[in-house]
Design a protein around this motif. Structure first.
Motif, PDB file in Angstrom:
ATOM      1  N   PHE A 287      13.543   7.272 107.618  1.00 35.00           N
ATOM      2  CA  PHE A 287      13.655   6.596 108.913  1.00 35.00           C
ATOM      3  C   PHE A 287      12.439   6.872 109.794  1.00 35.00           C
ATOM      4  CE2 PHE A 287      18.279   6.659 107.930  1.00 35.00           C
ATOM      5  CZ  PHE A 287      18.455   5.286 107.919  1.00 35.00           C
ATOM      6  N   VAL A 288      11.981   8.111 109.765  1.00 36.01           N
ATOM      7  CA  VAL A 288      10.780   8.462 110.532  1.00 36.01           C
ATOM      8  C   VAL A 288       9.585   7.689 109.995  1.00 36.01           C
ATOM      9  CG1 VAL A 288       9.191  10.353 111.104  1.00 36.01           C
ATOM     10  CG2 VAL A 288      11.658  10.732 111.210  1.00 36.01           C
ATOM     11  N   LEU A 289       9.451   7.621 108.666  1.00 40.25           N
ATOM     12  CA  LEU A 289       8.363   6.865 108.048  1.00 40.25           C
ATOM     13  C   LEU A 289       8.406   5.401 108.460  1.00 40.25           C
ATOM     14  CD1 LEU A 289       6.081   6.639 105.868  1.00 40.25           C
ATOM     15  CD2 LEU A 289       7.912   6.072 104.272  1.00 40.25           C
ATOM     16  N   GLN A 290       9.575   4.792 108.389  1.00 38.48           N
ATOM     17  CA  GLN A 290       9.704   3.374 108.748  1.00 38.48           C
ATOM     18  C   GLN A 290       9.346   3.155 110.214  1.00 38.48           C
ATOM     19  OE1 GLN A 290      12.115   1.588 110.783  1.00 38.48           O
ATOM     20  NE2 GLN A 290      11.148  -0.333 110.227  1.00 38.48           N
ATOM     21  N   TRP A 291       9.798   4.011 111.084  1.00 36.86           N
ATOM     22  CA  TRP A 291       9.520   3.891 112.515  1.00 36.86           C
ATOM     23  C   TRP A 291       8.021   4.023 112.779  1.00 36.86           C
ATOM     24  CZ3 TRP A 291       9.165   8.572 115.941  1.00 36.86           C
ATOM     25  CH2 TRP A 291       8.885   8.216 117.254  1.00 36.86           C
ATOM     26  N   LEU A 292       7.395   5.070 112.227  1.00 39.01           N
ATOM     27  CA  LEU A 292       5.963   5.276 112.467  1.00 39.01           C
ATOM     28  C   LEU A 292       5.122   4.152 111.873  1.00 39.01           C
ATOM     29  CD1 LEU A 292       5.693   9.132 111.857  1.00 39.01           C
ATOM     30  CD2 LEU A 292       5.680   7.921 114.052  1.00 39.01           C
ATOM     31  N   TYR A 293       5.496   3.683 110.685  1.00 38.49           N
ATOM     32  CA  TYR A 293       4.750   2.591 110.050  1.00 38.49           C
ATOM     33  C   TYR A 293       4.883   1.303 110.851  1.00 38.49           C
ATOM     34  CZ  TYR A 293       2.629   0.040 106.175  1.00 38.49           C
ATOM     35  OH  TYR A 293       1.797  -0.716 105.400  1.00 38.49           O
ATOM     36  N   SER A 294       6.072   1.037 111.360  1.00 33.98           N
ATOM     37  CA  SER A 294       6.269  -0.155 112.204  1.00 33.98           C
ATOM     38  C   SER A 294       5.454  -0.046 113.494  1.00 33.98           C
ATOM     39  CB  SER A 294       7.751  -0.341 112.533  1.00 33.98           C
ATOM     40  OG  SER A 294       8.467  -0.688 111.371  1.00 33.98           O
TER      41      SER A 294
END
Length: 92
Positions: free
Chosen positions: A24-31
């Motif tokens: 979830f952290v990865l998806q948020w930061l990538y977005s």
């Protein structure tokens, strides 16, 4: 190092939870980086790792609700990776 069986299984369970949180952290930061909502391929790999670890932990705990939930999730994550691979093949 001599870990008890219970401690080892707690490590497995927490490792799965960390992988799930990490996705979830990865998806948020990538977005945020892309300035749009996106899901990178690594999100699905972290999903599979987290799901597999939590599935093993659920089996150890003998929790049928937890087992069913994690087993179903893995199917979805693997299918998404198949769809991504197929779309890359079609583009080539």
């Amino acid at each position: 190092m001599n870990l008890s069986r219970e401690t080892l299984w707690l490590v497995v369970g927490f490792s799965g939870q960390i992988a799930f949180t990490g996705r979830f952290v990865l998806q948020w930061l990538y977005s945020e980086y892309k300035k749009r909502s996106v899901i990178p391929v690594s999100f699905w790999y972290l999903s599979i790792i987290g799901s597999a670890l939590l599935f093993a932990y659920a089996i150890y705990r003998q929790d049928p609700v937890f087992i069913a939930g994690q087993a179903f999730g893995s199917i979805v994550y693997l299918r998404n990776l198949q769809l991504i691979a197929r779309s890359k093949t079609l583009k080539d």
